[in-house]
Scaffold this motif. Structure first.
Motif, PDB file in Angstrom:
ATOM      1  N   SER A   1     -72.606  -3.260 -22.912  1.00 40.70           N
ATOM      2  CA  SER A   1     -72.628  -1.896 -23.463  1.00 40.70           C
ATOM      3  C   SER A   1     -73.620  -1.785 -24.615  1.00 40.70           C
ATOM      4  O   SER A   1     -74.378  -0.817 -24.690  1.00 40.70           O
ATOM      5  CB  SER A   1     -71.231  -1.484 -23.928  1.00 40.70           C
ATOM      6  N   VAL A   2     -73.625  -2.753 -25.497  1.00 39.01           N
ATOM      7  CA  VAL A   2     -74.594  -2.734 -26.605  1.00 39.01           C
ATOM      8  C   VAL A   2     -76.006  -2.745 -26.038  1.00 39.01           C
ATOM      9  O   VAL A   2     -76.865  -1.957 -26.449  1.00 39.01           O
ATOM     10  CB  VAL A   2     -74.363  -3.925 -27.564  1.00 39.01           C
ATOM     11  N   ARG A   3     -76.267  -3.610 -25.073  1.00 40.41           N
ATOM     12  CA  ARG A   3     -77.590  -3.707 -24.442  1.00 40.41           C
ATOM     13  C   ARG A   3     -77.943  -2.386 -23.746  1.00 40.41           C
ATOM     14  O   ARG A   3     -79.067  -1.894 -23.845  1.00 40.41           O
ATOM     15  CB  ARG A   3     -77.582  -4.873 -23.455  1.00 40.41           C
ATOM     16  N   TRP A   4     -76.967  -1.761 -23.036  1.00 40.99           N
ATOM     17  CA  TRP A   4     -77.234  -0.526 -22.302  1.00 40.99           C
ATOM     18  C   TRP A   4     -77.640   0.600 -23.250  1.00 40.99           C
ATOM     19  O   TRP A   4     -78.617   1.300 -23.005  1.00 40.99           O
ATOM     20  CB  TRP A   4     -76.000  -0.118 -21.488  1.00 40.99           C
ATOM     21  N   TYR A   5     -76.876   0.801 -24.325  1.00 44.96           N
ATOM     22  CA  TYR A   5     -77.202   1.886 -25.259  1.00 44.96           C
ATOM     23  C   TYR A   5     -78.538   1.631 -25.958  1.00 44.96           C
ATOM     24  O   TYR A   5     -79.296   2.556 -26.219  1.00 44.96           O
ATOM     25  CB  TYR A   5     -76.073   2.095 -26.270  1.00 44.96           C
ATOM     26  N   ARG A   6     -78.841   0.370 -26.222  1.00 45.56           N
ATOM     27  CA  ARG A   6     -80.111   0.036 -26.875  1.00 45.56           C
ATOM     28  C   ARG A   6     -81.274   0.223 -25.902  1.00 45.56           C
ATOM     29  O   ARG A   6     -82.238   0.925 -26.208  1.00 45.56           O
ATOM     30  CB  ARG A   6     -80.059  -1.409 -27.387  1.00 45.56           C
ATOM     31  N   ASP A   7     -81.186  -0.392 -24.727  1.00 42.31           N
ATOM     32  CA  ASP A   7     -82.320  -0.401 -23.802  1.00 42.31           C
ATOM     33  C   ASP A   7     -82.466   0.875 -22.977  1.00 42.31           C
ATOM     34  O   ASP A   7     -83.573   1.264 -22.638  1.00 42.31           O
ATOM     35  CB  ASP A   7     -82.208  -1.601 -22.855  1.00 42.31           C
ATOM     36  N   THR A   8     -81.363   1.527 -22.652  1.00 43.13           N
ATOM     37  CA  THR A   8     -81.421   2.707 -21.784  1.00 43.13           C
ATOM     38  C   THR A   8     -81.593   3.996 -22.575  1.00 43.13           C
ATOM     39  O   THR A   8     -82.400   4.847 -22.206  1.00 43.13           O
ATOM     40  CB  THR A   8     -80.151   2.799 -20.911  1.00 43.13           C
ATOM     41  N   LEU A   9     -80.832   4.157 -23.662  1.00 38.01           N
ATOM     42  CA  LEU A   9     -80.892   5.402 -24.429  1.00 38.01           C
ATOM     43  C   LEU A   9     -81.678   5.289 -25.727  1.00 38.01           C
ATOM     44  O   LEU A   9     -81.863   6.277 -26.422  1.00 38.01           O
ATOM     45  CB  LEU A   9     -79.477   5.909 -24.721  1.00 38.01           C
ATOM     46  N   GLY A  10     -82.124   4.098 -26.082  1.00 33.77           N
ATOM     47  CA  GLY A  10     -82.986   3.952 -27.255  1.00 33.77           C
ATOM     48  C   GLY A  10     -82.271   3.860 -28.593  1.00 33.77           C
ATOM     49  O   GLY A  10     -82.868   4.111 -29.634  1.00 33.77           O
ATOM     50  N   PHE A  11     -80.989   3.489 -28.608  1.00 35.88           N
ATOM     51  CA  PHE A  11     -80.283   3.276 -29.870  1.00 35.88           C
ATOM     52  C   PHE A  11     -80.791   1.992 -30.510  1.00 35.88           C
ATOM     53  O   PHE A  11     -81.270   1.093 -29.819  1.00 35.88           O
ATOM     54  CB  PHE A  11     -78.771   3.136 -29.621  1.00 35.88           C
ATOM     55  N   ARG A  12     -80.692   1.900 -31.828  1.00 32.40           N
ATOM     56  CA  ARG A  12     -81.025   0.643 -32.509  1.00 32.40           C
ATOM     57  C   ARG A  12     -79.742   0.056 -33.074  1.00 32.40           C
ATOM     58  O   ARG A  12     -78.874   0.783 -33.568  1.00 32.40           O
ATOM     59  CB  ARG A  12     -82.069   0.843 -33.601  1.00 32.40           C
ATOM     60  N   LEU A  13     -79.631  -1.253 -32.981  1.00 31.53           N
ATOM     61  CA  LEU A  13     -78.454  -1.955 -33.472  1.00 31.53           C
ATOM     62  C   LEU A  13     -78.548  -2.083 -34.987  1.00 31.53           C
ATOM     63  O   LEU A  13     -79.511  -2.634 -35.508  1.00 31.53           O
ATOM     64  CB  LEU A  13     -78.356  -3.340 -32.826  1.00 31.53           C
ATOM     65  N   ILE A  14     -77.558  -1.539 -35.687  1.00 32.42           N
ATOM     66  CA  ILE A  14     -77.511  -1.655 -37.148  1.00 32.42           C
ATOM     67  C   ILE A  14     -76.823  -2.953 -37.537  1.00 32.42           C
ATOM     68  O   ILE A  14     -77.254  -3.651 -38.429  1.00 32.42           O
ATOM     69  CB  ILE A  14     -76.780  -0.449 -37.770  1.00 32.42           C
ATOM     70  N   GLY A  15     -75.736  -3.283 -36.868  1.00 28.85           N
ATOM     71  CA  GLY A  15     -75.023  -4.515 -37.176  1.00 28.85           C
ATOM     72  C   GLY A  15     -73.885  -4.732 -36.214  1.00 28.85           C
ATOM     73  O   GLY A  15     -73.452  -3.813 -35.524  1.00 28.85           O
ATOM     74  N   SER A  16     -73.422  -5.985 -36.144  1.00 26.29           N
ATOM     75  CA  SER A  16     -72.258  -6.294 -35.328  1.00 26.29           C
ATOM     76  C   SER A  16     -71.400  -7.298 -36.062  1.00 26.29           C
ATOM     77  O   SER A  16     -71.854  -7.967 -36.990  1.00 26.29           O
ATOM     78  CB  SER A  16     -72.662  -6.818 -33.947  1.00 26.29           C
TER      79      SER A  16
ATOM     80  N   LEU B   1     -74.467   1.227 -33.717  1.00 24.33           N
ATOM     81  CA  LEU B   1     -75.822   1.553 -33.297  1.00 24.33           C
ATOM     82  C   LEU B   1     -76.181   2.936 -33.825  1.00 24.33           C
ATOM     83  O   LEU B   1     -75.293   3.734 -34.134  1.00 24.33           O
ATOM     84  CB  LEU B   1     -75.924   1.537 -31.772  1.00 24.33           C
ATOM     85  N   GLU B   2     -77.492   3.223 -33.900  1.00 26.11           N
ATOM     86  CA  GLU B   2     -77.942   4.505 -34.450  1.00 26.11           C
ATOM     87  C   GLU B   2     -79.095   5.046 -33.612  1.00 26.11           C
ATOM     88  O   GLU B   2     -79.922   4.303 -33.109  1.00 26.11           O
ATOM     89  CB  GLU B   2     -78.407   4.299 -35.896  1.00 26.11           C
ATOM     90  N   LYS B   3     -79.097   6.363 -33.461  1.00 21.13           N
ATOM     91  CA  LYS B   3     -80.222   7.058 -32.833  1.00 21.13           C
ATOM     92  C   LYS B   3     -80.314   8.447 -33.433  1.00 21.13           C
ATOM     93  O   LYS B   3     -79.348   9.211 -33.383  1.00 21.13           O
ATOM     94  CB  LYS B   3     -80.031   7.153 -31.318  1.00 21.13           C
ATOM     95  N   SER B   4     -81.443   8.759 -34.015  1.00 19.57           N
ATOM     96  CA  SER B   4     -81.701  10.084 -34.588  1.00 19.57           C
ATOM     97  C   SER B   4     -80.597  10.544 -35.528  1.00 19.57           C
ATOM     98  O   SER B   4     -80.206  11.701 -35.519  1.00 19.57           O
ATOM     99  CB  SER B   4     -81.901  11.125 -33.481  1.00 19.57           C
ATOM    100  N   GLY B   5     -80.078   9.640 -36.332  1.00 21.86           N
ATOM    101  CA  GLY B   5     -79.035   9.989 -37.285  1.00 21.86           C
ATOM    102  C   GLY B   5     -77.628   9.951 -36.719  1.00 21.86           C
ATOM    103  O   GLY B   5     -76.666  10.141 -37.438  1.00 21.86           O
TER     104      GLY B   5
END
Length: 180
Positions: free
Chosen positions: A57-72, A83-87
Motif C-alpha cells: 500500500s505504501v508503494r502503491w500510493y507513492r508510485d501510482t498516485l505520487g505521494f511522498r513518504l514522510i515517515g514510518s 505520506l503527503e501529496k499537495s498538502g
C-alpha cells in the motif's frame, strides 16, 4: 516508551515549535481566535486507512498516485506510515485482518462503499487514462457532478479503498497543485 518517543521527527519538530495546535486546528477546519477564515481559503486535509498489505500500500500510493513518504514507524499493533501529496496527509496503518470478500465486487474484492479520500487533479480524464494503463481498477468513469462544478471519477487502490478524483470545472483557479 517515553513521552514523545513515538512521534515522527517532523511532528516532534512542529510540536517543539508550538505549531501542532494551529496545524491540528487547520486540519479540523477551525480558525484560531482572531483569525477569520476566508470562504475560499483551503484547509489542510488528512485521512487514515488500514490495510493488511502495508508495504504494498505504501508503494502503491507513492508510485501510482505520487505521494511522498514522510515517515514510518513500527508499533506493537503493526506499522504506520504517513505520506503527503499537495498538502494532503495520508496515514496508512497495518492491520492483521482483511475486509470481507464479496464475490460480486470487482476482482472479488469489496471496495469501500464511499470514497476514503478525494484528490483534486488538473484533468480527471487524463489521470483516469494514465491509471487505467497502469492496471488500476476504475470504479466510476469520469462524469460531471455537483451541478457541473466538478468532473469526478472513482478508482480503487491496491486493496479495498475507494478514491475519488476531482477536477474543478467552473473556476480553474480552484485547482492549486500545492494544496494551498
Amino acid at each position: 516508551m517515553r513521552a514523545g518517543q513515538g512521534i515522527f521527527p517532523e511532528w516532534r519538530r512542529l510540536l517543539g515549535a508550538g505549531l501542532v495546535a494551529p496545524l491540528m486546528a487547520a486540519c479540523l477546519g477551525l480558525a484560531s481566535p482572531g483569525h477569520a477564515r476566508a470562504a475560499s481559503e483551503p484547509t489542510p486535509t488528512s485521512a487514515a486507512i488500514r490495510t493488511p498489505d502495508f508495504d504494498e500500500s505504501v508503494r502503491w500510493y507513492r508510485d501510482t498516485l505520487g505521494f511522498r513518504l514522510i515517515g514510518s514507524q513500527s508499533l506493537v499493533p503493526g506499522r504506520k506510515a504517513v505520506l503527503e501529496k499537495s498538502g494532503f496527509l495520508l496515514e496508512i496503518n497495518e492491520t492483521d485482518h482483511v475486509l470481507p470478500q464479496d464475490p460480486d465486487a470487482t476482482a472479488a474484492v469489496r471496495a469501500t462503499g464511499a470514497p476514503v479520500i478525494s484528490l483534486i487533479v488538473p484533468d480527471v480524464d487524463k489521470e483516469v487514462a494514465r491509471l487505467s494503463e497502469m492496471g488500476v481498477d476504475i470504479l466510476q468513469p469520469p462524469e460531471d457532478q455537483l451541478e457541473d462544478s466538478y468532473r469526478v471519477a472513482q478508482i480503487r487502490d491496491n486493496g479495498r479503498h475507494r478514491i475519488e478524483l476531482r477536477e474543478p470545472l467552473d473556476d480553474p483557479a480552484r485547482f492549486n497543485p500545492m494544496g494551498r
